[in-house]
Every structure is written in C-alpha cells, then in structure tokens.
Design a protein around this motif. Structure first.
Motif, mmCIF file in Angstrom:
data_model
loop_
_atom_site.group_PDB
_atom_site.id
_atom_site.type_symbol
_atom_site.label_atom_id
_atom_site.label_comp_id
_atom_site.label_asym_id
_atom_site.label_seq_id
_atom_site.Cartn_x
_atom_site.Cartn_y
_atom_site.Cartn_z
ATOM 1 N N CYS A 222 21.249 126.286 72.269
ATOM 2 C CA CYS A 222 21.968 125.350 73.502
ATOM 3 C C CYS A 222 23.255 126.645 74.194
ATOM 4 N N ILE B 11 27.802 119.953 69.252
ATOM 5 C CA ILE B 11 26.625 121.168 69.337
ATOM 6 C C ILE B 11 26.971 121.662 67.443
ATOM 7 N N LEU C 51 20.334 121.892 65.798
ATOM 8 C CA LEU C 51 21.020 122.362 67.474
ATOM 9 C C LEU C 51 21.526 123.671 66.560
ATOM 10 N N LEU D 258 18.442 124.214 76.261
ATOM 11 C CA LEU D 258 18.887 123.409 76.443
ATOM 12 C C LEU D 258 20.392 123.881 76.997
ATOM 13 N N VAL E 206 21.349 113.756 73.089
ATOM 14 C CA VAL E 206 20.591 114.578 72.255
ATOM 15 C C VAL E 206 18.969 114.044 71.736
#
Length: 240
Positions: free
Chosen positions: A8, A25, A31, A54, A114
């Motif tokens: 991410c 995150i 993630l 992402l 998510v």
C-alpha cells in the motif's frame, strides 16, 4: 489471511489525515505500507519505483487532484479515494475506484474498504475478521502540530476546540494547544459520535457538556455559543 501481503501507498496533503491512514494500514496484518507522501507529484516516482497493489489517495490536493493524477498513470494500482467532499464521489467511481472514503474515516469503514480489495482477489479471496478489542485500540487520539512537533491528544481529554482566524486552539483538561490550521481540518478527524460542531468557531466534546440552553453550552466554566444554523442538528445529537 492472504499468502502475500497487499503493498500500500498513501497520499494526502493533510498531515493528520495521512497519519490516520498510515496508522490503520500498520494495524492491518494483511497490508504492507511501502510509503507515504503529501502530494501526488512526489507519489508518481515512488509508485513507479515500488510495486504498489493499493493506493490510498486524497482527491483535493494542491498541484493536481487525485482523480486527475490517476488518469496520468499507464498501469494504475487499485485505488481507494479519501476525501472530505461527497461531490467527488462520481469522479472516483468513474475511475473504477475500489471504494470512496469520506473523512473523518473510522477504522471500521477502512476495514470495509480493504475487504472489497480482498474480494477482488489481488492475492487471495480472504476476508478480514477482527476482534472488537483490536478495533477499540485504534481511534482514541490524534496528533496536533504545534511548537515544531506533533503532540498526541487523547479524544477523551478534549473539552472543546476554538477557531482563532488562521489558528485553532484545542482545549484539553490540562492545557491548551495552538496549531496553525483550519477548524474544518480538525473536524474531519474527530469521531462524530464524540464531538459536535456548535458554531462556525467551536467544536465541543459531547461528553464534557455540563449544561446547555438555546444559545449557549457550558463546559466546565467556559460558555460556548450555539450558532443558529447549528442549533437543530445539535439538539438532535444531545437528545439521543
């Protein structure tokens, strides 16, 4: 849990909002945060040089809007737009955004977005399941920039927040913190169930209200005005 973490990257020109996304995150095991920055131009080279699955991208930023930035990418990653303005939602979904998060963003809403990414099977179709206790550990404070440092302020310590032209005064149980920013920026980051706008220059902690009338709220020894345009909405909040 996915066999491979989802990489991410987060972009937001508001330091407090960027910190919130970064915190979310890092609190989500599947993630992997590969970087953050405060403008889309900087983000371009970072995204090109790192594999990003992402992108958490603010829409209204200086230099170039997040939506326009996405149109410049030849092979864009999946994107979740973050913004304080509902009017940009249509542009976001026209760009096939996974989701559109309206600030202030709760951890629960973040996880829902998510989960949508995971359902698109980037690495695995797994869904996120969190115990309530982990969620409760997320949204208890924010950081205020003042005196050349970021000061941690617990939500439960805040009495009220006052706008003073280009500055905002955050009044807590023990002290006052003066920060150079707009009160609307602070409002975006406060949990709506804990705080209420009473006036164009004031936000109050609902739990700290001692008494109120049609025109005034009292918190400790401070009298805070109730603006005419805020009166009805505030009345609904206080009657819950």
């Amino acid at each position: 849990m996915p066999d491979k973490k989802i990489s991410c990257f987060a972009v937001d020109d508001e330091p407090i909002a960027l910190h919130a996304i970064e915190k979310y995150i890092l609190a989500t095991p599947m993630l992997d945060l590969v970087g953050t920055c405060n403008n889309a131009v900087e983000a371009m080279s970072s995204i090109q040089n790192n594999k990003v699955d992402l992108l958490f991208l603010d829409i209204q930023m200086p230099q170039i809007f997040g939506t326009d930035f996405m149109r410049t990418l030849t092979h864009p990653p999946r994107v979740i737009f973050t913004t304080a303005f509902r009017r940009y939602a249509v542009d976001g979904f026209e760009l096939d955004a996974v989701d559109y998060l309206l600030k202030p963003i709760s951890f629960e809403r973040f996880l829902k977005a998510v989960n949508k990414v995971l359902s698109q099977n980037i690495h695995s179709p797994a869904q996120i399941v969190y115990p309530v206790s982990q969620k409760e550990n997320i949204e208890k404070y924010l950081f205020i920039r003042a005196d050349r440092k970021n000061i941690k302020v617990n939500f439960e310590d805040i009495l009220f927040i006052e706008s003073l032209k280009d500055y905002v005064k955050v009044v807590t149980i023990e002290r006052s913190i003066l920060t150079k920013q707009a009160i609307s920026n602070i409002e975006k980051l406060l949990p709506k169930e804990l705080f209420a706008r009473t006036h164009r220059s004031f936000i109050v902690s609902i739990d700290k209200i001692n008494s109120y009338s049609q025109d005034l709220i009292q918190i400790h020894k401070q009298e805070i005005p109730i603006g005419r345009s805020y009166r009805f909405a505030l009345e609904m909040v206080l009657k819950k």
